[in-house]
Design an enzyme around this catalytic site. Structure first.
Site, PDB file in Angstrom:
ATOM      1  N   LYS A   2      -0.531  -1.652   5.506  1.00 47.07           N
ATOM      2  CA  LYS A   2      -0.816  -0.263   5.141  1.00 47.07           C
ATOM      3  C   LYS A   2      -2.320  -0.023   5.173  1.00 47.07           C
ATOM      4  O   LYS A   2      -3.106  -0.912   4.816  1.00 47.07           O
ATOM      5  CB  LYS A   2      -0.256  -0.018   3.731  1.00 47.07           C
ATOM      6  CG  LYS A   2      -0.283   1.427   3.265  1.00 47.07           C
ATOM      7  CD  LYS A   2       0.381   1.533   1.882  1.00 47.07           C
ATOM      8  CE  LYS A   2       0.385   2.950   1.353  1.00 47.07           C
ATOM      9  NZ  LYS A   2       1.052   3.048   0.033  1.00 47.07           N
TER      10      LYS A   2
ATOM     11  N   SER B 186       6.192   4.195  -3.913  1.00 48.37           N
ATOM     12  CA  SER B 186       5.660   4.193  -2.544  1.00 48.37           C
ATOM     13  C   SER B 186       6.053   3.006  -1.673  1.00 48.37           C
ATOM     14  O   SER B 186       5.787   3.000  -0.476  1.00 48.37           O
ATOM     15  CB  SER B 186       4.140   4.313  -2.556  1.00 48.37           C
ATOM     16  OG  SER B 186       3.779   5.666  -2.738  1.00 48.37           O
TER      17      SER B 186
ATOM     18  N   SER C  73       4.607   6.713  -0.093  1.00 50.57           N
ATOM     19  CA  SER C  73       3.498   6.803   0.824  1.00 50.57           C
ATOM     20  C   SER C  73       3.432   5.692   1.868  1.00 50.57           C
ATOM     21  O   SER C  73       2.774   5.852   2.896  1.00 50.57           O
ATOM     22  CB  SER C  73       2.200   6.841   0.027  1.00 50.57           C
ATOM     23  OG  SER C  73       1.961   5.600  -0.602  1.00 50.57           O
TER      24      SER C  73
END
Lengths: 462, 122
Positions: free
Chosen positions: A66, A165, A141
């Site tokens: 990420k 997330s 996310s």
């Protein structure tokens, strides 16, 4: 030999047996990224100078990370134009450990800007699309990470969770997502959102892979004072015990949940009962209060964490913040203000204590708690605007565990009436990652996740 | 107010609208308060953004009022969830994470002789 859908564990074996070379494997994923990334927008940056000089438990395994993990020399944006050209001068502890374990960073994945969101749509670089249906969101996310794994543009990925997330996008993308206990994995070098909540964790195709990656990245870090000295277990070894558990089912986690999600979860708990586990109804504080605690605490921490982006030492100035970041900074500034601190922040931290005590009481009676990961399956892109508080609402079932800091894992629980993946989450007591991984693994062996992961791979053939 | 003006369109929004008490007091932020906060947070807002935030921040503050339904007298607030206390590290230079001056300023737009350059304050 077709590599499509091979787990990290399987790929390791092929590399060890010299049936597959490390460069062959990297090339395979690079080719897939080239083929599919333009339609999915899972990766923001592809790493062109990956090295492969280390050997360890992830020897030669390419991974996606990420874009809020600082990677030395590799652009890291947190999906915000504030950090559009930011090249970290240092490495996050997680990526350092991955590299030392022999992993190869394939690239950096898209996310909601600053991790503020639950659909990847607040990204300044465009939304990521769900491989199951490109008109839908993969969740967020960590949506880029979950879409990359679901579409097999990486055999596994690293995500981060503040409240949902990792679990929510794993659920919407039909893969496995593990949020460890707060402090189990170091936050050093992770672009901070809510410092008392943030947890890095793996997104994978199998529970075994999640255990393998957790084992490598977990542990006390001198650079993160909130990381825990609690001993790291061999989570992979722990999978093989055939433990019979008592599983708590809280009614409060089914209120307002889509019928077709609910029916999948009851089907799954029915299977677990047949496997010899004991199912027990329990009562927990209504998750709606966790929404409020989370909203206050997270925005307060956001307003403090994002104060450092002044455009002086790195990045662009504060005019580059998007709408969502501004909104969160402002609310945090408000609730921390003189005269409001007690009414909001302190009150929230007190209710947080109640939620923690509530979980502690529950874990005296049960080994694990099961509920749906999300109230509904993947929404269409743009639909989030129809829901005020979209993120908080989508993550309502994830927020209690997040504010308490306990671990939880989301696994595929079948498909809903529209053929979209449903996620089931298993929550555990503090530092009991071994327990929830064990139960999730037993469930995977019994059900093969109803073929969800395999079906997902058909969306993006070689 | 988040669901009050809209007809709930799904079971989920029904659930969320149940989170409100009918007699709950509404919190309205004034335009001046929003502008003051923006100044504190060093954010520049357009007229439209200010109006929008006035509404959205008020909605959020309204929502979190539900915490008042829970009694919390004598409850100790939690700021650290895993019971860590007094974490120290050995004093001194942490060789491993020292940044060289050129690396430290590498991402800065304005720099001079290995330093960050800022506007004159005094």
């Amino acid at each position: 030999m077709s590599l499509l859908g091979k787990s990290v564990t399987q790929l390791r074996k092929l590399i060890e047996a010299k049936e597959l070379s490390k460069s062959e494997l990297v090339d395979y994923f690079k080719k897939r990224i080239k083929k599919y990334n333009s339609s999915l927008n899972a990766y923001l940056t592809v790493n062109e100078k990956e090295s492969e000089d280390k050997t360890g438990s992830l020897n030669g395994i390419p991974l996606a990370v990420k874009d809020n993990f600082c990677t030395k020399g590799l652009r890291t944006t947190a999906s915000s134009k504030v950090l559009d050209k930011f090249i970290p001068p240092y490495e996050s502890t997680v990526t350092q450990k991955l590299k030392e374990g022999g992993a190869i960073i394939l690239g950096k994945t898209n996310m909601d800007a600053w991790a503020h969101g639950s659909s990847t749509e607040t990204s300044d670089y465009g939304p990521t699309r769900n491989p199951w249906d490109v008109t839908r969101s993969p969740g967020g996310s960590s949506g880029g990470s979950s879409a990359a794994v679901s579409a097999y543009l990486a055999p596994a990925a690293i995500g981060s969770e503040t409240a949902g997330s990792i679990r929510q996008p794993a659920s919407w993308s039909g893969v496995v997502g593990l949020k460890p206990t707060y402090g189990r994995v170091s936050r050093y070098g992770v672009i901070a959102m809510g410092s008392s909540l943030d947890c890095p964790g793996p997104v994978t195709l199998t529970v075994e892979d999640a255990a393998l990656i957790l084992k490598l990245i977990a542990g006390k870090d001198p650079y993160d004072a909130t990381s825990s000295p609690f001993p790291v277990k061999d989570y992979v070894e722990g999978l093989n015990e055939n433990k019979k558990m008592t599983i708590g089912i809280p009614d409060e986690y089914f209120i307002g949940v889509d019928e077709s999600v609910k029916s999948r979860i009851s089907r799954c708990t029915g299977i677990l009962e047949k496997m010899g586990h004991m199912i027990k109804k329990i009562k927990l504080i209504d998750p709606k209060y966790a929404i409020s605690v989370y909203t206050i605490v997270q925005r307060a921490e956001v307003s403090s964490n994002l104060a450092r982006y002044d455009g002086i030492r790195y990045g662009n100035d504060r005019t580059y913040f998007g709408e969502e970041a501004k909104r969160r900074i402002m609310l945090g500034a408000y609730t921390l203000s003189y005269g409001y601190y007690d009414a909001y922040y302190k009150k929230a931290q007190k209710v947080r204590t109640l939620i923690i005590e509530d979980f502690k009481k529950a874990f005296k009676q049960v080994d694990a708690i099961i509920g749906p990961t999300t109230p509904m399956t993947a929404l269409k892109l743009g639909e989030w605007e129809k829901y005020p508080f979209f993120g908080e609402v989508m993550d309502v079932l994830n927020e209690p565990a997040a504010v308490a800091g306990i671990p939880a894992i989301s696994v595929p629980a079948g498909l809903d009436k529209n053929g979209l993946p449903v996620g089931m989450q298993i929550m555990g007591n503090y530092f009991c990652e071994g327990t929830i991984l064990n139960l999730a693994h037993q469930f995977e062996k019994e059900t093969d996740f109803f073929g969800v992961v395999k079906k997902g791979l058909e969306n993006c053939k070689d | 107010m988040i669901c009050r003006n809209k007809k709930p369109s799904s079971s989920l929004s029904k659930n969320i609208s149940n989170c409100y008490n009918a007699d709950m007091k509404k919190k309205e932020l004034t335009k001046e308060e929003v502008m003051h906060l923006a100044q504190l947070a060093n954010l520049q807002l357009t007229e439209k953004e200010t109006e929008d935030l006035q509404k959205k921040l008020s909605e959020t503050l309204d929502y979190v009022e539900n915490l008042q339904e829970l009694k919390t007298e004598n409850i100790i607030p939690t700021s650290q969830t895993t019971q860590l206390t007094d974490v120290f590290f050995k004093d001194g230079v942490q060789d491993k994470r020292i940044l060289l001056p050129e690396d430290a300023v590498k991402n800065a737009k304005r720099k001079k002789d290995g330093y960050f350059e800022v506007n004159k304050i005094l």
